[in-house]
Design an enzyme around this catalytic site. Structure first.
Site, PDB file in Angstrom:
ATOM      1  N   TYR B 167     -16.022   4.290  27.797  1.00  0.00           N
ATOM      2  CA  TYR B 167     -15.964   4.588  29.267  1.00  0.00           C
ATOM      3  C   TYR B 167     -14.529   5.403  29.205  1.00  0.00           C
ATOM      4  O   TYR B 167     -14.458   5.742  30.425  1.00  0.00           O
ATOM      5  CB  TYR B 167     -14.212   2.927  28.566  1.00  0.00           C
ATOM      6  CG  TYR B 167     -15.490   1.506  30.056  1.00  0.00           C
ATOM      7  CD1 TYR B 167     -15.920   2.462  31.092  1.00  0.00           C
ATOM      8  CD2 TYR B 167     -15.873   1.299  28.700  1.00  0.00           C
ATOM      9  CE1 TYR B 167     -16.805   0.807  31.444  1.00  0.00           C
ATOM     10  CE2 TYR B 167     -16.750  -0.482  29.420  1.00  0.00           C
ATOM     11  CZ  TYR B 167     -16.989  -0.236  30.447  1.00  0.00           C
ATOM     12  OH  TYR B 167     -17.746  -1.248  31.236  1.00  0.00           O
ATOM     13  N   GLU B 253     -23.228 -15.783   6.310  1.00  0.00           N
ATOM     14  CA  GLU B 253     -23.919 -16.150   8.027  1.00  0.00           C
ATOM     15  C   GLU B 253     -23.287 -15.968   8.753  1.00  0.00           C
ATOM     16  O   GLU B 253     -23.272 -15.701   9.438  1.00  0.00           O
ATOM     17  CB  GLU B 253     -25.136 -16.031   7.437  1.00  0.00           C
ATOM     18  CG  GLU B 253     -26.212 -15.120   7.889  1.00  0.00           C
ATOM     19  CD  GLU B 253     -27.326 -15.584   8.370  1.00  0.00           C
ATOM     20  OE1 GLU B 253     -27.732 -15.750   7.410  1.00  0.00           O
ATOM     21  OE2 GLU B 253     -28.551 -14.829   8.831  1.00  0.00           O
TER      22      GLU B 253
END
Lengths: 677, 424
Positions: B167, B253
């Site tokens: 940004y 996971e």
């Protein structure tokens, strides 16, 4: 669709169809004349509504003119005029007195007081909104100026005139050529624009239905001393011409050709663009013809005059009539051929009435047919069963494919010229495929792809031609549209399918175009042979364009390089300068030591002898230098590019001093300069 | 094997000890399972101490190809590194030669799997990134900009996220993937880890279970972090003082399976630490896992989907990703065991047909590609499993086990797996 008699005597369809149907009146079995059938189902021939009827009328007349001129190898000159006829003028033409409306509420467009109030209020509101939009600077679509409140009876009438320099018609045949549906000169097996002998007659039927006015024909053939004038209409119930005037007139200026005039109901407003598109596309595919299109309106500001000039004198050869290919015939057709043939025995019949059957081949075929067949047997004595057997064998046996010799494609040269002439594209590529076969009928696909041009909208612009006539309706389902949209990956040819102005031209010619639907407006996507041929033809064009486009892109990139890099100079130098500046502060506060060389640089930054501007300048210089070097390298690599030269067509000079004008000609072996005094 | 008598009690809760859960009766008491886990932990510790003789760094290996590795650097040295680069750029510009970066290539062809280290390393191929070139001008400019930004960060010694960095100049970077990629390039150029650049990724991974550590001085007890667990700090430097009484680390996971285990307090039944990065692991999670493994010397067991991507994620934890192979020394955790869900489990645990998915063309291709990878080939048991997956063309997620009841995973599947020492 057919009358009972037609299947019995296919050789003489006229007689069978014209038999008076009224005899069967007492039983419930009714018969219809072909003219009646087409009058009731006029959408089959493209006369769906007044607008389309106007379009189809123009189309049929223009195509007849082109066929006629081409048949005598004359460069076509076609003049087409549409003249708007107002209601009162029309009434006076047919001898009807204009009558004012007395009972206003009787009419469809009658407006009650309440409705009127509502409409006025709505209009006022619309105006207000428009004013507000205008004040706030918004762009709004211009509102269509109030719908024309037209009642059903308030049709528009047009006089359509088409004049050509074609073959003309024999004096005695004219009534039958126009006043009898399904009679024609184009029934043989050859590539023609028209096929069914329907076009001009349908225009006449339509005029009879909508205006009741007859058709007027003037015609003269080459070498005739007179000109035929004929005014006639058609007796729909009996399918016979009804002749008003049929006389020979003087032909002063040796004109040959035909002029046909018909008054019909139509709708110019809604079909204007279609008709103009048609003319434009016709000019693309027939650049050797000269068209003059005129629309004459009652108010002169709506008049349109477009001249499509001739650009070449190279005309495609006249298509030859060919014999049937054995794999394309049916039992009925075999019977007809047997009835018509002049050959005596079966061997000769097979050998001479079909293509791709030689003598030895015919003998082998006869041997295969069975024991009751022999080469010497008289062909007219074949029984129905035996004919079926021949048909079966034709279906199963292997024959060579017919050649495309009988076809007359537009030719790459003409296609290319037409595209350049009408679209003025930046680039164009054309390709002509070799003849291929679908169900025993040979066909040739030619394609052209253009990029850029004037009056071309972004994206794909598809132009379809079948037997050298433009197809305008039902584009979505057509094999060309489908192929161009779905099966061509434009990206691989560096063409942007949505941004670039792409013109795709595909012309298919065949002895039988497999049209889909009732109107002859599109070719189905389900025929694999045609779809493949279309795809490969378009791809060939794209391949030719690809190298040109890549060259162009490279040149553009070369041009934009400097600007592109230049954009980043401020960012890069600012980033570097920021760090340098931070370093000067660190250096000043003795937080960090640098070696001598670096100290020198840092202090220069501190003393502002090196600033962002210095960095920017140095970077720009460097970029410019690299740019120059690369430009040199590019030029040495690519050399002087030479575009392939294109032929330019220049009209031949008129013989001098014919009309009193004075010319001064300078002659050289290859050209003439003419000075007009 | 499945119990057929319990059909009428189908709706009963699993923790009632309802006998309908298949394979449940195969379970031994928890104490027996704990014994096996203890022995696993012991062997891991033993292996860890004995393997100290194994070569640990690239330099100790006599590799034919030269390789590149980065090290942790202090902000001060990163800063002076940047200054050195910038000064040379400035000199080059002033001399009228423009400027150009020499960036190590992170393309697939420049990667090397080193079996001795069991991880991917970066070879020494470089690509030139000149400013005065149409195709590289953008990247060159972004690189200078990032260098300048990192210089500021080091000067002030603060941390920002990758998003913050993006940004600072959205117009130049256009989208975050571009600034992120250049950030990795800058790490390579300067030869430091990405964490030393003072740029971190947003928090993604979470940890729960028998772990106590300090985050920037605050002590965190991961058994008291509720069900959600503790977010893994993006800056590994803040983490220290790890203590644990766990017997193993369970790497999960998926977020869904993690939540199930956390809610069922699986770590209280079998002392363990549960970690997930919710899909592809980020740098912070990988660093954290490595730190746990190194300091606590616990075995790591992985619970991933039975599809090619599950194995891929496992390989990223174990051998590193190609994108960040330059720092694989710090990011990889050796010796991760594949516990489940493995392709062979689908039949072994009679997972019903409707819970298995057919593999797509893309899946099969990925699977076949994985079979060619060295880090798969080194483990014959993995090759066998993967071959089975490609052959049956079936995949299943961890959630497929929920077909026997939502708690089947924590009640039966995992305990049974642990009891049977069914890891490879």
């Amino acid at each position: 669709m057919e009358t009972g008699g037609s299947s019995e005597s296919p050789a003489e369809p006229k007689k069978g169809r014209s038999r008076a149907p009224k005899k069967a009146a007492e039983s419930l079995l009714k018969q219809k004349s072909p003219a009646e059938f087409f009058a009731e189902n006029k959408n089959i021939a493209g006369f769906d509504n007044p607008g389309k009827s106007l379009y189809t009328t123009v189309r049929e007349l223009v195509e007849n003119s082109l066929d006629s001129a081409e048949s005598i190898s004359e460069l076509p000159v076609v003049e087409i005029t549409i003249e708007e006829i107002g209601k009162s003028k029309f009434n006076s033409m047919i001898g009807l007195i204009d009558r004012e409306r007395v009972d206003a509420a009787l009419y469809d467009d009658y407006e009650t007081a309440k409705e009127r109030e509502r409409r006025l209020a709505k209009e006022a509101r619309a105006q207000e909104i428009q004013a507000r939009n205008a004040a706030s600077g918004k762009k709004v679509k211009e509102q269509s100026a109030g719908k024309g409140m037209k009642g059903r009876g308030e049709g528009s009438f047009y006089r359509v005139t088409c004049k050509d320099n074609g073959k003309g018609m024999p004096h005695d045949d004219i009534p039958n050529m126009f006043g009898r549906v399904l009679s024609g000169t184009k029934y043989g097996l050859k590539q023609t624009r028209g096929k069914f002998g329907l076009g001009a007659k349908m225009a006449l039927i339509w005029s009879k239905m909508s205006t009741g006015l007859p058709i007027e024909i003037s015609s003269s053939m080459k070498g005739q001393t007179y000109m035929t004038f004929c005014r006639l209409d058609i007796d729909i119930h009996r399918n016979v011409p009804h002749v008003h005037v049929h006389e020979k007139r003087k032909n002063d200026n040796k004109w040959h050709g035909a002029e046909i005039q018909v008054v019909i109901e139509g709708n110019w407003t809604t079909y204007r663009s279609k008709i103009l598109h048609y003319m434009r596309q016709m000019a693309v595919i027939t650049p050797y013809a000269q068209f003059l299109f005129r629309f004459i309106s009652e108010t002169s500001d709506k008049n349109v005059t477009i001249k499509f000039a001739r650009r070449t004198e190279v005309m495609p050869p006249v298509p030859l009539e060919t014999k049937h290919h054995p794999s394309s015939v049916d039992i009925l057709l075999i019977k007809r051929l047997i009835a018509e043939t002049s050959k005596q025995n079966l061997l000769q019949f097979l050998q001479h009435e079909f293509v791709n059957i030689g003598k030895s081949h015919a003998e082998r075929l006869i041997g295969e047919m069975g024991s009751e067949f022999s080469a010497k047997m008289p062909v007219k004595s074949l029984t129905d069963q035996q004919i079926v057997r021949i048909h079966q064998l034709f279906r199963q046996a292997k024959f060579d494919d017919p050649t495309g010799d009988c076809l007359s494609p537009a030719g790459e040269y003409n296609l290319r010229l037409g595209i350049i002439k009408e679209l003025h594209p930046d680039m164009v590529a054309t390709y002509s495929g070799s003849a291929q076969v679908f169900e025993g009928h040979p066909f040739i696909v030619e394609a052209g792809v253009s990029v850029g041009g004037k009056d071309v909208k972004q994206g794909l612009n598809i132009f379809r031609f079948a037997n050298r006539i433009p197809l305008l309706f039902e584009q979505g389902a057509d094999v060309v549209t489908r192929t161009a949209l779905k099966r061509i990956n434009w990206g691989t040819y560096k063409i942007n399918q949505t941004q670039d102005k792409i013109g795709v031209f595909v012309s298919i010619v065949s002895t039988k175009i497999p049209f889909k639907g009732t109107g002859k407006e599109y070719i189905g996507d389900d025929i694999k042979e045609i779809a493949t041929a279309v795809k490969s033809a378009i791809q060939q064009c794209c391949n030719q364009l690809k190298s040109k486009i890549i060259k162009k892109l490279q040149a553009r990139e070369q041009q934009e390089r400097k600007r592109n890099i230049g954009r980043y100079i401020p960012d890069a130098s600012a980033a570097i300068y920021d760090v340098l500046q931070a370093m000067t502060q660190l250096h000043a506060s003795k937080k960090r030591r640098y070696n001598e060389e670096d100290t020198d640089l840092v202090s220069k930054v501190a003393s502002r002898s090196i600033t962002t501007a210095t960095l920017k300048e140095k970077l720009s210089e460097h970029v410019a230098r690299v740019d120059y070097e690369m430009a040199l390298e590019y030029a040495t690599q690519s050399g002087v590019s030479e575009e392939p030269r294109e032929d330019v067509y220049i009209q031949a000079l008129e013989p001098a001093a014919a009309d009193g004008k004075k010319f001064l000609d300078f002659h050289s072996p290859t050209f003439v300069f003419r000075l007009v005094c | 094997m499945a119990d057929t008598t319990g059909k009428s009690k189908k709706r009963r809760r699993a923790d009632d000890g309802a006998p309908e859960l298949p394979f449940k009766k195969n379970l031994k008491p928890d104490s027996a399972i704990l014994e096996t886990l203890k022995s696993l932990q012991k062997s891991t510790i033993a292996a860890a101490s004995s393997s100290s003789s194994k070569p640990k760094s690239l330099s100790e290996l006599a590799l034919t190809a030269a390789c590149r590795e980065v090290t942790d650097q202090s902000p001060d040295s990163v800063q002076s590194n940047i200054e050195g680069v910038i000064l040379s750029l400035a000199r080059s510009i002033i001399a009228g030669n423009g400027f150009s970066f020499n960036v190590p290539s992170r393309a697939a062809t420049n990667q090397l799997y080193v079996p001795e280290l069991d991880r991917i390393v970066l070879k020494d191929k470089n690509t030139l990134r000149p400013f005065a070139n149409n195709s590289s001008v953008r990247k060159a400019t972004i690189t200078t900009k990032i260098l300048s930004l990192i210089h500021q960060l080091c000067l002030k010694n603060i941390h920002v996220t990758k998003r913050d960095l993006f940004y600072t100049d959205v117009k130049l970077f256009q989208d975050q993937t571009q600034s992120d990629a250049v950030l990795d390039d800058v790490s390579c150029v300067l030869g430091c880890t990405r964490s030393s650049l003072n740029v971190v990724a947003a928090e993604k991974g979470v940890v729960v279970g028998r772990l106590v550590f300090s985050d920037d001085g605050d002590m965190i007890d991961c058994t008291k972090m509720g069900i959600g667990g503790k977010a893994i700090p993006p800056n590994i430097d803040r983490v220290g003082d790890m203590q644990s009484d766990a017997l193993f680390i369970l790497l999960v996971e998926k977020d869904a399976a993690y939540m199930r285990l956390a809610e069922d307090r699986f770590y209280n039944r079998f002392p363990c630490i549960i970690v997930t990065a919710k899909g592809q692991p980020d740098v912070a999670t990988r660093l954290f896992l490595r730190k746990m493994k190194m300091e606590l010397k616990l075995p790591v067991l992985a619970l991933v989907d039975s599809d090619p991507y599950g194995l891929k994620i496992l390989s990223v934890y174990g051998c590193g990703s190609k994108n960040m192979s330059y720092d694989s020394a710090n990011l990889t955790t050796p010796d991760i065991k594949w516990l489940g869900v493995r392709p062979s489990d689908l039949d072994k645990y009679k997972i019903p047909e409707q819970c298995r998915l057919p593999m797509t063309e893309q899946d099969i291709k990925t699977g076949k590609d994985l079979l060619e990878e060295d880090f798969v080939k080194k483990n014959p048991a993995w090759v066998e499993e993967l071959t089975l997956m490609v052959k049956t063309k079936q995949k299943a997620e961890i959630q497929a086990l929920s077909s026997f009841g939502f708690q089947y995973l924590s009640e039966v599947y995992l305990p049974l797996k642990l009891q049977q020492q069914d890891w490879i």
